[in-house]
Scaffold this motif. Structure first.
Motif, PDB file in Angstrom:
ATOM      1  N   UNK A  71     -32.757 -11.747  20.255  1.00 31.07           N
ATOM      2  CA  UNK A  71     -33.693 -11.736  19.124  1.00 31.07           C
ATOM      3  C   UNK A  71     -33.023 -12.252  17.854  1.00 31.07           C
ATOM      4  N   UNK A  72     -31.769 -11.838  17.642  1.00 33.53           N
ATOM      5  CA  UNK A  72     -31.045 -12.322  16.463  1.00 33.53           C
ATOM      6  C   UNK A  72     -30.775 -13.826  16.563  1.00 33.53           C
ATOM      7  N   UNK A  73     -30.458 -14.294  17.774  1.00 33.81           N
ATOM      8  CA  UNK A  73     -30.211 -15.723  17.954  1.00 33.81           C
ATOM      9  C   UNK A  73     -31.463 -16.530  17.640  1.00 33.81           C
ATOM     10  N   UNK A  85     -29.034 -20.095   5.719  1.00 34.74           N
ATOM     11  CA  UNK A  85     -27.808 -19.339   5.979  1.00 34.74           C
ATOM     12  C   UNK A  85     -27.038 -19.936   7.149  1.00 34.74           C
ATOM     13  N   UNK A  86     -25.725 -19.734   7.132  1.00 30.12           N
ATOM     14  CA  UNK A  86     -24.816 -20.168   8.183  1.00 30.12           C
ATOM     15  C   UNK A  86     -24.107 -18.933   8.723  1.00 30.12           C
ATOM     16  N   UNK A  87     -24.253 -18.678  10.028  1.00 28.58           N
ATOM     17  CA  UNK A  87     -23.750 -17.451  10.639  1.00 28.58           C
ATOM     18  C   UNK A  87     -22.347 -17.678  11.205  1.00 28.58           C
ATOM     19  N   UNK A  88     -21.463 -16.719  10.933  1.00 27.69           N
ATOM     20  CA  UNK A  88     -20.122 -16.721  11.520  1.00 27.69           C
ATOM     21  C   UNK A  88     -19.885 -15.362  12.177  1.00 27.69           C
ATOM     22  N   UNK A  89     -19.468 -15.357  13.428  1.00 28.93           N
ATOM     23  CA  UNK A  89     -19.155 -14.103  14.127  1.00 28.93           C
ATOM     24  C   UNK A  89     -17.794 -13.598  13.670  1.00 28.93           C
ATOM     25  N   UNK A 147     -36.325  -9.010   6.720  1.00 34.12           N
ATOM     26  CA  UNK A 147     -37.358  -9.659   7.549  1.00 34.12           C
ATOM     27  C   UNK A 147     -37.018  -9.524   9.040  1.00 34.12           C
ATOM     28  N   UNK A 148     -35.740  -9.673   9.379  1.00 34.75           N
ATOM     29  CA  UNK A 148     -35.316  -9.548  10.778  1.00 34.75           C
ATOM     30  C   UNK A 148     -35.541  -8.131  11.307  1.00 34.75           C
TER      31      UNK A 148
END
Length: 394
Positions: A71-73, A85-89, A147-148
């Protein structure tokens, strides 16, 4: 001798006074230039108000490859979200905190194994986040991830009612809907690509203020005839007091309208001020401000005992109205904003700014109608005072 003879004589007389020309025509342009230049970096053109891409660090356990991770992906790869936004683990919370301190990240989100269990059990899910240095980007991050979580909680409600096996179907439906229509929009007042600059803001504010100062020329003109005892000579002529009074008001009104036209044209040519695409509405707005200026000047002149006291009262009223309406600097205090809605400057400034932003005609007309209501009240008060006090030599 008609009203227009008095009007044109009054206009020529005022224009011969150098101090009046300086205060009404040159001083506003200087103030607009100084304020617009000095505060351009603080207010700008609106482009710098668009946030940068949010660098988000996500801390999640290894078992997040389940439906919540999917769902997050889906959420992070949505076109509207991925542009923002740019996601970094991140491997741990400490690594994320260090990255925030070093400026490598703007925002961090923590997902735990308990969240997955709560979500599958149909309970409310809340993310943990770590704020960065930029308050604007923090707000963007909180808005996006709220929102997520709202979407996750919607799916949790489905699971509680229909069973956990319905979550994958709900996730697939959400992914399909997100491709067709996004719930996230980035916009600003008027058009999304337009905002007012410092020069535009102070051009509108100073124009409204100095048009009201034309009411002071009305006060000086009315008292000059009394003090020099020339009003008695005018009243001896075969013309009524109402004609004399109307002629002087008409002359000062033409002066205020000329002032507005010159300031608008000069600021556009010299400073590049964009007044919007509604010249007819701008002219109508200038007429309303002129009406407010003249009626306010009449009220103050007829209730005052001398020119000095009348000028002091008028100047105080103009400065106070300009200040609380944000003419010198925008004020964010709710109580002050409520009071400013009863002033001429507030609705004049909002009308000008809405035109500059390319707002809808309906929004512009709302502000102008409110200004018209204020003018109507001032005109009614001025009419009542004139009927009682009149304009005559005593």
């Amino acid at each position: 001798m008609s009203m227009w003879h008095i009007c044109m004589f009054e206009l020529r007389r005022i224009l011969k006074i150098r101090s009046v020309v300086l205060n009404l025509f040159i001083l506003p342009l200087l103030l607009i230039f100084i304020l617009g230049t000095a505060l351009s970096s603080a207010m700008g053109t609106g482009e710098e108000n668009i946030p940068d891409v949010l660098r988000v660090g996500v801390i999640q356990p290894s078992d997040m490859s389940s439906p919540m991770g999917e769902a997050f992906k889906v959420f992070a790869t949505t076109p509207e979200v991925s542009r923002m936004m740019k996601v970094q683990n991140m491997p741990s919370k400490d690594e994320a905190v260090n990255a925030l301190k070093q400026g490598k990240l703007d925002f961090a989100v923590i997902m735990t194994s308990d969240m997955m269990q709560q979500w599958m059990a149909g309970k409310e899910v809340k993310l943990q986040w770590i704020l960065g240095k930029d308050s604007t980007l923090n707000i963007v991050g909180q808005t996006l991830f709220t929102r997520f979580t709202d979407e996750l909680n919607r799916q949790a409600a489905i699971a509680e009612v229909l069973g956990p096996e319905m979550i994958p179907a709900a996730s697939a439906q959400t992914a399909a809907e997100s491709e067709e229509q996004s719930s996230i929009r980035v916009s600003s007042p008027g058009h999304s690509d337009r905002s007012y600059s410092a020069s535009q803001y102070y051009a509108a504010a100073m124009l409204a203020m100095f048009m009201l100062y034309s009411g002071m020329t009305t006060i000086n003109s009315l008292f000059t005839e009394r003090d020099k005892k020339t009003l008695a000579r005018l009243q001896a002529a075969p013309v009524g007091n109402g004609v004399i009074f109307a002629g002087k008001i008409a002359g000062n009104s033409l002066l205020a309208f000329m002032q507005a036209i010159i300031i608008i044209l000069m600021t556009h040519v010299l400073f590049g001020v964009d007044w919007g695409g509604h010249p007819g509405l701008i002219m109508l707005l200038c007429v309303l401000i002129t009406l407010a200026s003249m009626t306010l000047g009449i009220i103050v002149a007829l209730v005052s005992k001398s020119a000095a006291s009348a000028s002091t009262i008028m100047q105080s009223i103009i400065i106070v109205m300009t200040f609380i309406s944000g003419g010198f600097t925008p004020i964010a205090i709710d109580f002050v904003q409520r009071i400013s809605e009863f002033t001429v400057n507030h609705w004049a400034l909002q009308s000008f700014l809405s035109m500059m932003l390319g707002a809808s005609v309906r929004e512009i007309m709302h502000n102008m109608l409110m200004l018209g209501a204020v003018c109507a009240v001032l005109a009614a008060v001025a009419a009542v005072i004139y009927r009682k006090a009149g304009y005559r030599y005593e």
